[in-house]
Design an enzyme around this catalytic site. Structure first.
Site, PDB file in Angstrom:
ATOM      1  N   GLU A 151     -40.889 -62.773  30.634  1.00 46.73           N
ATOM      2  CA  GLU A 151     -40.188 -61.503  31.155  1.00 46.73           C
ATOM      3  C   GLU A 151     -40.837 -61.621  32.556  1.00 46.73           C
ATOM      4  O   GLU A 151     -41.935 -61.649  32.739  1.00 46.73           O
ATOM      5  CB  GLU A 151     -40.377 -60.312  30.453  1.00 46.73           C
ATOM      6  CG  GLU A 151     -39.943 -59.158  31.166  1.00 46.73           C
ATOM      7  CD  GLU A 151     -39.792 -57.992  30.602  1.00 46.73           C
ATOM      8  OE1 GLU A 151     -40.390 -57.751  29.368  1.00 46.73           O
ATOM      9  OE2 GLU A 151     -39.063 -56.850  31.110  1.00 46.73           O
ATOM     10  N   ARG A 216     -36.733 -45.955  35.364  1.00 45.53           N
ATOM     11  CA  ARG A 216     -36.803 -46.295  34.061  1.00 45.53           C
ATOM     12  C   ARG A 216     -36.065 -45.122  33.046  1.00 45.53           C
ATOM     13  O   ARG A 216     -36.269 -45.010  31.949  1.00 45.53           O
ATOM     14  CB  ARG A 216     -38.567 -46.185  33.489  1.00 45.53           C
ATOM     15  CG  ARG A 216     -39.179 -47.259  34.164  1.00 45.53           C
ATOM     16  CD  ARG A 216     -39.115 -48.540  33.633  1.00 45.53           C
ATOM     17  NE  ARG A 216     -40.172 -49.510  33.673  1.00 45.53           N
ATOM     18  CZ  ARG A 216     -40.216 -50.599  33.367  1.00 45.53           C
ATOM     19  NH1 ARG A 216     -39.043 -51.143  32.409  1.00 45.53           N
ATOM     20  NH2 ARG A 216     -41.544 -51.236  33.180  1.00 45.53           N
ATOM     21  N   GLU A 245     -33.488 -50.837  28.171  1.00 46.45           N
ATOM     22  CA  GLU A 245     -34.973 -50.195  28.035  1.00 46.45           C
ATOM     23  C   GLU A 245     -35.400 -49.054  28.965  1.00 46.45           C
ATOM     24  O   GLU A 245     -34.529 -49.019  30.301  1.00 46.45           O
ATOM     25  CB  GLU A 245     -35.801 -51.530  28.802  1.00 46.45           C
ATOM     26  CG  GLU A 245     -37.183 -51.244  28.515  1.00 46.45           C
ATOM     27  CD  GLU A 245     -38.036 -52.408  29.044  1.00 46.45           C
ATOM     28  OE1 GLU A 245     -38.938 -52.832  28.385  1.00 46.45           O
ATOM     29  OE2 GLU A 245     -37.614 -52.915  30.147  1.00 46.45           O
TER      30      GLU A 245
HETATM   31 MN    MN Z   1     -38.326 -55.055  30.407  1.00 43.74          MN
END
Ligand code: MN
Length: 294
Positions: A151, A216, A245
């Site tokens: 990632e 986020r 996510e």
């Molecule tokens: Mn991530």
């Protein structure tokens, strides 16, 4: 009807910060109820995961699993300290065993170094240690049928792989068939020139995608260019995993939430968040499906 083959996942921290049997049942059942195919299970503490219980619940609900973790400084395979490199390899090996035992075929995350804000750039020797470790782990994971994903994260969470370009160079050096690049729009929004070209830079090496907003929270409520991402995915014919996510201080796993600096409540209703995200991803994929063959 939609024409995409991607499996759509939900990250475990959308639902619960732990993985007791009741947490696991709630998380897996909710993943199913919100319309997802896959749950990404956190392996920050692999020894704390009951693989048999997890596998049983996944079967019961017909949900697939992927797994993810990030290393710490004590287990940093990009360190110049052989003891830390060895500890990191052992931690990853332990995580692969647990993931295999609950039926996952993918383990991703910051597997190439520590998930932390470094005080200095990566050293050439540290990078060599990282590459050698990842190569050995690919060979080990291949025996379990597991694909590894690296990632790519922003500069405050790694000093080694911050961009798709760096990841392509790194993956070519490792040179193993079960190693893929894992892109995440939250990080891309900080480091990449744009999402479309970052996806094209990865091309066939792209194997996993995290869809997350710039803060986020809810998809579509921040500054991420999702259009660029999904047009890129259509352009390369990407048919792999796409996982939503999102983090809020409502759901906390101290080992990860604090490292990722999740200090605010961006949501408090996991099901509302996840169903909105599932519809958002579906709309994007259905939209770009129309341009795939033209
Ligand atoms: Mn991530």
């Amino acid at each position: 009807m939609s024409g995409y083959a991607n499996k759509i996942g939900a990250h475990g921290l959308v639902w619960a910060g732990g993985w007791s049997e009741s947490d696991a049942r709630f998380s897996i059942a909710s993943t199913k109820e919100a319309g997802y195919d896959v749950i990404e299970i956190l392996l920050m503490n692999p020894a704390s995961i009951d693989a048999a219980m997890t596998g049983r619940l996944l079967d019961e609900y017909g949900i697939e699993a992927t797994a993810s973790l990030g290393l710490a400084l004590a287990t940093d395979v990009s360190s110049e300290d052989p003891a830390r490199v060895k500890a990191g390899q052992a931690k990853l090996s332990e995580a692969f065993g647990v993931a295999r035992d609950f039926g996952a075929t993918y383990v991703g995350g910051v597997l190439y170094g520590a998930l932390t804000k470094y005080a200095a750039p990566a050293s050439p020797r540290g990078r060599e240690n990282s590459i050698a470790s990842v190569r050995a782990l690919c060979d080990e994971a291949a025996d379990s049928g597991i694909t590894l994903g690296l990632e790519i994260v922003n500069r405050y969470e790694s000093n080694l792989l911050n961009t798709a370009r760096q990841a392509v160079d790194y993956v070519r050096e490792v040179d193993r068939p079960n190693l893929v690049i894992h892109l995440d729009t939250y990080h891309m929004n900080i480091e990449e020139p744009d999402n479309y070209s970052a996806v094209l830079t990865c091309g066939d090496l792209l194997g996993y995608v995290h869809v997350g907003e710039s803060h986020r929270g809810y998809l579509g409520s921040g500054s991420v260019d999702f259009g660029g991402l999904f047009r890129g995915l259509a352009a390369i014919g990407y048919d792999g995993w796409i996982t939503f996510e999102s983090f809020s201080s409502k759901v906390v796993m101290p080992e990860l939430s604090h490292t990722l600096a999740i200090w605010r409540d961006l949501w408090d209703d996991s099901m509302d968040l996840a169903t909105q995200a599932r519809a958002f991803i579906d709309a994007q994929l259905r939209g770009v499906d129309s341009i795939k063959h033209h």
